[in-house]
Design an enzyme around this catalytic site. Sequence first.
Site: not given
Ligand code: PAF
Length: 282
Positions: A26, A28-29, A31, A33, A150-152, A155
């Site tokens: 999404m 706003n990158l 380290a 990402h 893996k922080k999420d 998800q």
């Molecule tokens: O983890 C994220 O940044 C978002 O949930 C994703 C996987 C890009 C989906 O919008």
Amino acid sequence: MQIINTINELRSALEKQTSVAFVPTMGNLHAGHIQLVEVAKRHAQCVVVSIFVNPLQFGVNEDLASYPRTLDADCKKLEAAGTSIVFAPKVEEMYPDFDGGNLNQTMTITPPPIANELCGASRPGHFSGVATVVMKLFNIVQPTVAVFGKKDFQQLFIIEQLVKQFNLPIEVIGVHTVREPSSLAMSSRNGYLTSEQRNQASQLNNTLQDIVNLVNSGANDYPKLEQQAKTTLIQQGWLVDYISIRSSLTLAPAKDTDSQLVVLGAAKLANTRLIDNIEFLR
Ligand code: PAF
């Protein structure tokens, strides 16, 4: 590096690629990402990164409007990291039926019930929004490999289920959380923290680590450990959403017979909601 805004252009750009590694973001990158891009590069010559703030995964009182949008800075970082293509569509491109805030006409994916626990309990519809946009992005990019942080953890688990249950020919790779020297997990939402809160924010990870240490030294009353951890954080000024010890394989509440575990937590410092987790063996 190409920056592409439409699905048609992206499809033409990818026509000749035999394998694509994909990193959905999404924007706003940070380290963390960039680490995902590094892993993606090991799996395919062509690395596509999407930047799309997905309205479907934000609740009505959440930070969709204020979520930081930093496309130019993000593209510079991605180019330096060796990204092949940035896909940055507008909301209308991803959701043509979007009519100024009403996404009711949008077809969505209903994830399994685990999506209503942990983060899903306080963010109703969040994982349906994530699963829907990830499915759409997978269909658009058609990657061979997709890389997530893996922080999420929840998800990632739900996306693994999406790929498995919808028979998508995509290898999903989870990448370890990148942390600040203080142990604070890198997150776009860390930008909301004041410098004082940023110093305090590592308490979440420290509290999860305390649970791991206690379990490793024989403690096995998980509900008690969770409650103690919540109390500690509340005393430190946090508003705790959950602290939960789960099987890292199924995300079900951990049983005494489980050996692969994950302790997950979500809590707010003032208005900033942070999440973190630690996977461990016992
Ligand atoms: O983890 C994220 O940044 C978002 O949930 C994703 C996987 C890009 C989906 O919008």
